[in-house]
Every structure is written in C-alpha cells, then in structure tokens.
Design a protein around this motif. Structure first.
Motif, PDB file in Angstrom:
ATOM      1  N   ALA B 215       0.832  -1.206   0.000  1.00 53.71           N
ATOM      2  CA  ALA B 215       0.000   0.000   0.000  1.00 53.71           C
ATOM      3  C   ALA B 215       0.865   1.254   0.000  1.00 53.71           C
ATOM      4  N   VAL B 216       1.900   1.244   0.835  1.00 54.96           N
ATOM      5  CA  VAL B 216       2.764   2.424   0.952  1.00 54.96           C
ATOM      6  C   VAL B 216       3.648   2.572  -0.296  1.00 54.96           C
ATOM      7  N   ARG B 217       4.111   1.439  -0.821  1.00 51.02           N
ATOM      8  CA  ARG B 217       4.973   1.441  -2.006  1.00 51.02           C
ATOM      9  C   ARG B 217       4.279   2.133  -3.189  1.00 51.02           C
ATOM     10  N   LEU B 218       2.945   1.915  -3.303  1.00 50.13           N
ATOM     11  CA  LEU B 218       2.251   2.341  -4.508  1.00 50.13           C
ATOM     12  C   LEU B 218       1.567   3.704  -4.395  1.00 50.13           C
ATOM     13  N   ALA B 219       0.996   4.000  -3.228  1.00 50.18           N
ATOM     14  CA  ALA B 219      -0.061   5.012  -3.188  1.00 50.18           C
ATOM     15  C   ALA B 219       0.419   6.428  -2.903  1.00 50.18           C
ATOM     16  N   GLN B 220      -0.420   7.369  -3.274  1.00 47.59           N
ATOM     17  CA  GLN B 220      -0.266   8.736  -2.805  1.00 47.59           C
ATOM     18  C   GLN B 220      -0.998   8.899  -1.476  1.00 47.59           C
ATOM     19  N   ARG B 221      -2.027   8.061  -1.324  1.00 45.17           N
ATOM     20  CA  ARG B 221      -2.833   8.150  -0.111  1.00 45.17           C
ATOM     21  C   ARG B 221      -3.216   6.740   0.312  1.00 45.17           C
ATOM     22  N   VAL B 222      -3.016   6.422   1.580  1.00 45.03           N
ATOM     23  CA  VAL B 222      -3.387   5.112   2.119  1.00 45.03           C
ATOM     24  C   VAL B 222      -4.574   5.303   3.049  1.00 45.03           C
ATOM     25  N   VAL B 223      -5.650   4.565   2.792  1.00 41.99           N
ATOM     26  CA  VAL B 223      -6.850   4.661   3.627  1.00 41.99           C
ATOM     27  C   VAL B 223      -6.999   3.356   4.398  1.00 41.99           C
ATOM     28  N   LEU B 224      -6.997   3.449   5.725  1.00 47.69           N
ATOM     29  CA  LEU B 224      -7.104   2.256   6.560  1.00 47.69           C
ATOM     30  C   LEU B 224      -8.553   2.053   6.978  1.00 47.69           C
ATOM     31  N   GLU B 235      -6.357   7.938   7.579  1.00 56.12           N
ATOM     32  CA  GLU B 235      -5.651   7.925   6.298  1.00 56.12           C
ATOM     33  C   GLU B 235      -4.344   8.682   6.355  1.00 56.12           C
ATOM     34  N   TRP B 236      -3.424   8.272   5.498  1.00 55.73           N
ATOM     35  CA  TRP B 236      -2.087   8.864   5.448  1.00 55.73           C
ATOM     36  C   TRP B 236      -1.816   9.352   4.032  1.00 55.73           C
ATOM     37  N   THR B 237      -1.152  10.489   3.933  1.00 59.29           N
ATOM     38  CA  THR B 237      -0.667  10.925   2.634  1.00 59.29           C
ATOM     39  C   THR B 237       0.787  10.487   2.526  1.00 59.29           C
ATOM     40  N   VAL B 238       1.111   9.864   1.418  1.00 69.90           N
ATOM     41  CA  VAL B 238       2.471   9.354   1.238  1.00 69.90           C
ATOM     42  C   VAL B 238       3.211  10.309   0.317  1.00 69.90           C
ATOM     43  N   GLY B 239       4.242  10.979   0.870  1.00 72.69           N
ATOM     44  CA  GLY B 239       4.888  12.044   0.122  1.00 72.69           C
ATOM     45  C   GLY B 239       6.092  11.633  -0.703  1.00 72.69           C
ATOM     46  N   MET B 240       6.636  10.436  -0.453  1.00 72.76           N
ATOM     47  CA  MET B 240       7.865  10.062  -1.148  1.00 72.76           C
ATOM     48  C   MET B 240       7.646  10.029  -2.655  1.00 72.76           C
ATOM     49  N   PRO B 241       8.674  10.482  -3.424  1.00 70.03           N
ATOM     50  CA  PRO B 241       8.517  10.475  -4.881  1.00 70.03           C
ATOM     51  C   PRO B 241       8.610   9.053  -5.438  1.00 70.03           C
ATOM     52  N   VAL B 251       9.600   3.996   3.194  1.00 68.39           N
ATOM     53  CA  VAL B 251       8.446   3.098   3.025  1.00 68.39           C
ATOM     54  C   VAL B 251       8.297   2.229   4.270  1.00 68.39           C
ATOM     55  N   ALA B 252       9.442   1.703   4.731  1.00 68.79           N
ATOM     56  CA  ALA B 252       9.423   0.821   5.903  1.00 68.79           C
ATOM     57  C   ALA B 252       8.923   1.566   7.134  1.00 68.79           C
ATOM     58  N   GLU B 253       9.375   2.797   7.274  1.00 67.41           N
ATOM     59  CA  GLU B 253       9.030   3.582   8.454  1.00 67.41           C
ATOM     60  C   GLU B 253       7.524   3.842   8.537  1.00 67.41           C
ATOM     61  N   LEU B 254       6.969   4.289   7.413  1.00 64.70           N
ATOM     62  CA  LEU B 254       5.535   4.560   7.387  1.00 64.70           C
ATOM     63  C   LEU B 254       4.743   3.256   7.531  1.00 64.70           C
ATOM     64  N   SER B 255       5.249   2.193   6.918  1.00 61.94           N
ATOM     65  CA  SER B 255       4.580   0.892   7.010  1.00 61.94           C
ATOM     66  C   SER B 255       4.462   0.442   8.459  1.00 61.94           C
ATOM     67  N   LEU B 256       5.546   0.695   9.210  1.00 64.28           N
ATOM     68  CA  LEU B 256       5.566   0.315  10.614  1.00 64.28           C
ATOM     69  C   LEU B 256       4.467   1.038  11.377  1.00 64.28           C
ATOM     70  N   GLU B 257       4.374   2.339  11.122  1.00 65.74           N
ATOM     71  CA  GLU B 257       3.364   3.154  11.803  1.00 65.74           C
ATOM     72  C   GLU B 257       1.959   2.649  11.467  1.00 65.74           C
ATOM     73  N   ILE B 258       1.727   2.377  10.175  1.00 67.42           N
ATOM     74  CA  ILE B 258       0.397   1.940   9.743  1.00 67.42           C
ATOM     75  C   ILE B 258       0.096   0.550  10.303  1.00 67.42           C
ATOM     76  N   THR B 259       1.114  -0.319  10.300  1.00 65.47           N
ATOM     77  CA  THR B 259       0.925  -1.671  10.817  1.00 65.47           C
ATOM     78  C   THR B 259       0.504  -1.632  12.284  1.00 65.47           C
ATOM     79  N   GLU B 260       1.140  -0.746  13.059  1.00 64.26           N
ATOM     80  CA  GLU B 260       0.774  -0.612  14.471  1.00 64.26           C
ATOM     81  C   GLU B 260      -0.699  -0.287  14.620  1.00 64.26           C
ATOM     82  N   GLN B 261      -1.140   0.680  13.819  1.00 67.13           N
ATOM     83  CA  GLN B 261      -2.541   1.089  13.867  1.00 67.13           C
ATOM     84  C   GLN B 261      -3.461  -0.062  13.455  1.00 67.13           C
TER      85      GLN B 261
END
Lengths: 297, 272
Positions: B215-224, B235-241, B251-261
């Motif tokens: 989800a984080v690898r692909l998206a501009q926005r992740v909706v949980l 929801e998270w906005t993913v800013g990485m280009p 990607v890993a860092e944001l994934s960790l945060e989302i996984t926790e949630q």
C-alpha cells in the motif's frame, strides 16, 4: 530477449525491463507437438494389437470347437458375409439407412435440446419444473419408448425419430445445463465489468465458457441417438422402413445366420466408434487443448 | 436515497469533474445468520482525478465489497457512489478468458467498448507493448506465467479506457520478485497516463490490499479501514517520490506506523 535499444520511458525503468524479461523467460511454458512416429507408436499400435489379439483368441476358440459351429462362426465366415454384402452392393446402403436416420435424428435433437438446455439453465421456474425430470429421463432406457412410439406414430421413420429424440434430447440439454452451471462466477464478473451484459454476456462469456460441458453432452447425445435407433430398428421391422443395421441384425436372428448377426453387431459398433473418433473426440480435444485443459500424453 | 452509479460525465465535459470516484456516506449490509449484518458503515471517500489511493484493511473489513460497489457489481444499502465513467476492474485472479488468446482477450474489451474492428488489432498490440508483452498476442492464457497473465489482465483493464482503475489485491497470488516488478510496471503506467496533465485524461487507481508495504509502495494516499463493520479508521498521505522501492527506509518507516494502527484495530476484536 532484453533489447538494449528500447529505452522506454525514463532510464530508471531499464533494470525493471531486464528483470521482467528474465522472469518471463524463466516462466515460459514450452509446448511441443508430438512427432508422428510417437503418435503411431503410442496411440495407434495398442488398439491394433488388441483387435488382433481378439481375432486370434476367437479363431483359437473356433479351432478348439468349444461350441457348435452355428453358435460361434469363424472370423472367415463373418468376413465372407461382409464381402457378399460388398459384392451385392448392399453394404453401404444398409449402413447409410441407419447412419442417415441417426444423424438426422441427432440434428433434430440438437435443435430441440440446445434451447431447452438454455431455458432450464437460465430460467429458475423452468429448472425447478423440469430439471429433475430431464436428468431422470437420462436413466430411462430408450427401448422403453419404442412400444408407445409404434402405437402413436405407426411403423415409420417418424417413430424412429421420436425414439431418437426421447433418448438424445435429455443428454444434450443436461450437458448444456451442466456446462452453464460450471461457468466460474469470476468470468461472469469479469464479463460484466468489461460491459458484456445480457445477450452480449451470453454470447461472449457464458456460451464459450460452457462449451466443454455442452460438447460432452453432444457426445453422450450421439451415443444415445445411436443406441435408441438400434433398439427401434430391432424391435420395429417392416418392409416399408428399409433395411438398416438393426433390421440386418434381426434378420440374422430370424434366419439363424450367425455370421450375419456377428457382422451386424460389428458394423453397429464400428459406426459408433467411427463417429466418436472422427467427430466428437477431435472436437473435444481441440477445445480442451486450446484452453490448456488437456494433460500431456 | 439517490444512488448514482456510472455515467456522471460525458467525454466533452470530463475536465469539469473534480473526482474520479465519489463515495458518499455508503453503508452496506448483507442478510446473515443473525439477521442483517453491517459490512460497511458510513464510508465517505473521494478519489481525485489522477490520484492513486490504496484501501488497506484486515480480512472482514469489507474492502472488496466496497470495490464491488464502486465497480457497479453490487448496490449500496444506503448512500451514493458516483464515478467518472465506467471503471475498469482487476481481480486477484487474472480472470482472462481461456478460450481466447492474450490478444483476443484485449480485443474483446475493445469491442465491448465500441472500438471499430479495423483498429482493434493495432490497439491490442499497443496495449501489450505497454505491459511489455509485445510478442504475446497469439499466446494462450495457459502458456503464460502468473506474472504475465496479470500483465495481460492489466492491458485488458486498460483497454476499457476508463479514467478509474479498480484493483482487488491483483498481485496477492504472485511471488515476491514478480510482485515487485509489477509494482514497478503499475507505477510506470499510472505515471505515463497522468503525464499529460489533468486535461489530457489521466488515470486514477483505487487499489485494495491487506499488504501494508504494498500500500505504501504504490499510493499517494493510504486509507485504513477498520473491520466489522468497515469504517474509515485513518488515512495517510504518502509524500515520497516515485519510483519507490518496497525496501526503502521511508516506506518501511511509514509501514511500521500503519501496521501498528492496523494491529490495534484487529486487537479490538479480540477483546469481547
């Protein structure tokens, strides 16, 4: 086949392209056509050997005189019957009388069984009403229809066709119903998202997806047509009907002509095998092979 | 309650539409053993033109149900869904028709879209080139590998020329390396489609997955989505280009945060 000259998009995708080409090459499925020699060796030789063996055992039994000669004729006597019919020019006439009846009956059964099958498969009320009867009819021996058919229609070709239809229509309809039932729901959903709804969905998705089941039904329908016709021809003989294979068999009984009886049985078997081998099996195999559903060998 | 599905915009005034999909206060319940069971509860979500959104959730969160509603395969119990034209849909299984070749599968989609017969072959070849399967036109589906099948399925979905591509865990059944490659392809195709600016058409993607990194690898926005009933949890906005890699630290860092949630959402269900 990673071509270095196609710098598609930005340069950063180049390594992706190479990786992908590698994966595709690794995953490629090799398809190979079996050479003719192998086909002959594996597919043609075994049945030929089996037939020769049966003939040998048959001849041995005749030489051993296990039973009276009029009960078990020698293969040569059957061959003589065959060549006599050939020389008289009646062989193909007799076969054609039966085959043409069966084919016409089968085509009629096809024309009735197909829409009937579609109706049962797609309309719930119709299915509830006649679905079980249709499957039940398959287990009813079609010989059972001969007496009523004779009384209803008399001793004529119409009676023969009626018996063929009653035998073959349920098979064809049931095959189609089974084929439609086995269409994976995923295909229907995929079709709908592509815009194939209603008649377009039936034409582009349901019918091609149901084809293997339908073909299996046709194959069985033909077998039932042929069997029903033979039953009808044996039971109902009349000079007006013309001489078919069934009558040939019945005539053999009346004249205690055992070679003639053997010949008639062999010819009936031959026609059944030939139609299956020349028409239905290739059709079925072609459909299954195109879909990758045919195992090797 | 007004339920609008499908044509909300004609080709001429496409630029006037400010969303590719608009999900407004949608709820969905199914008849279950214990009466009506609420699967989706009051979901509101807009997908902007050209936007890439992933819907993330554990099993039972109704994410596939939501996608079916947007695709028009089912109707919401309440609320409204509007899309910019009919969306294309890709499944976890390739759903290619085995009685057609790869090329003919794409041509069927073109035909159902109303593309004239003379143009179909060229267009199908072009779409196969786009997913880098130039030589696969005459291949049967069973002759293709899993990854190749999904690429043909992608080409078939693109053949619908929709402005919205719905994807229901399309890479879940693939091995990790192939999935990686297809992430790259999808990103490339999505970027290429949107390179002409918003006026030139563009392609929005609504991508369902249970794989956080994907989800984080692909998206501009992740909706949980939370589970039972499905609600938008965060929801998270993913800013990485782009192009990102699934191994990237960000990607890993944001994934960790989302996984926790996500784990928190799942844990709530074990507490009663």
């Amino acid at each position: 086949m990673a071509s270095t000259d196609t710098k598609a998009g930005a340069g950063r995708t180049d390594d992706l392209e190479g990786l992908e080409a590698g994966l595709d090459a690794l995953d490629a499925v090799e398809t190979r056509r079996t050479p003719l020699r192998e086909t002959l060796l594996r597919k043609v030789l075994p049945p030929v050997v089996a037939v020769v063996l049966v003939l040998v055992v048959w001849q041995l039994l005749v030489w051993a005189e296990v039973t009276d000669a009029y009960k078990l004729p020698a293969p040569s006597a059957v061959w003589d019957s065959l060549s006599r019919m050939w020389l008289q020019g009646t062989l193909f006439g007799v076969m054609w009388t039966s085959v043409s009846r069966a084919l016409l009956g089968f085509v009629l059964a096809l024309a009735i069984g197909t829409p009937l099958g579609l109706l049962v498969a797609r309309v719930k009320v119709v299915r509830a009403a006649i679905g079980p009867i249709l499957s039940g009819l398959q287990s009813l021996p079609s010989v059972a229809w001969v007496p009523p058919a004779v009384l209803w229609l008399g001793l004529n070709d119409r009676m023969m066709f009626a018996v063929i239809l009653l035998g073959a229509v349920p098979s064809i309809a049931n095959g189609l119903v089974a084929g439609v039932d086995q269409v994976p729901p995923l295909f229907l959903r995929a079709g709908r998202t592509l815009g194939a709804t209603g008649l377009r969905g039936a034409w582009h998705v349901v019918m091609p997806a149901a084809l293997p089941g339908y073909l299996a039904g046709l194959k069985q329908g033909w077998a039932f047509s042929w069997r029903s016709l033979m039953a009808a021809e044996i039971i109902a003989s009349s000079p007006e009907l013309g001489l078919g294979l069934g009558q040939l068999l019945e005539n053999g009984r009346n004249n205690s002509d055992m070679p003639g009886i053997f010949l008639a049985i062999l010819l009936i078997l031959l026609v059944g095998i030939a139609v299956d081998l020349l028409v239905f099996s290739p059709l079925e195999r072609a459909v299954l092979r195109r879909r990758g559903l045919l195992g090797r060998g | 309650m007004a339920i609008t599905i499908g044509t909300s915009a004609r080709a001429e005034d496409r630029t006037a539409v400010e969303y590719a999909a608009r999900i407004e206060r949608v709820s969905k319940s199914f008849a279950g053993p214990a009466g009506q069971q609420l699967v989706l509860d009051d979901i509101s979500l807009d997908v902007a033109p050209g936007e890439f959104v992933t819907l993330l959730g554990a099993s039972g969160c109704g994410k596939s149900t939501l996608l079916n509603l947007v695709a028009g395969l089912d109707r919401p119990s309440s609320g409204a869904i509007a899309t910019d034209g009919r969306p294309a849909l890709m499944f976890q299984e390739h759903a290619l028709f085995p009685w057609l070749t790869a090329g003919k599968n794409i041509e069927l989609a073109l035909r159902l879209r109303g593309v004239p017969k003379a143009d179909r072959r060229d267009e199908a070849e072009r779409l196969l080139e786009l997913v880098r399967l130039g030589g696969a036109y005459g291949k049967r589906v069973h002759e293709l590998s899993g990854g190749m099948r999904q690429r043909v399925a992608m080409a078939r979905a693109l053949a619908q020329d929709s402005r919205l591509l719905l994807m229901d865990e399309p890479f879940a059944a693939l091995d990790a390396i192939t999935r990686d490659v297809l992430h790259g392809e999808l990103t490339r195709i999505w970027e290429t489609a949107n390179s002409g600016g918003p006026a030139a058409g563009g392609l929005s993607v609504l991508f369902v997955t249970h794989n956080v990194r994907e989800a984080v690898r692909l998206a501009q926005r992740v909706v949980l989505l939370s589970s039972r009933p499905g609600r938008i949890a965060r929801e998270w906005t993913v800013g990485m280009p782009q192009p990102r890699r699934i191994e990237d630290a960000a990607v890993a860092e944001l994934s960790l945060e989302i996984t926790e949630q996500l784990r928190g959402e799942i844990r709530r269900h074990g507490q009663h």
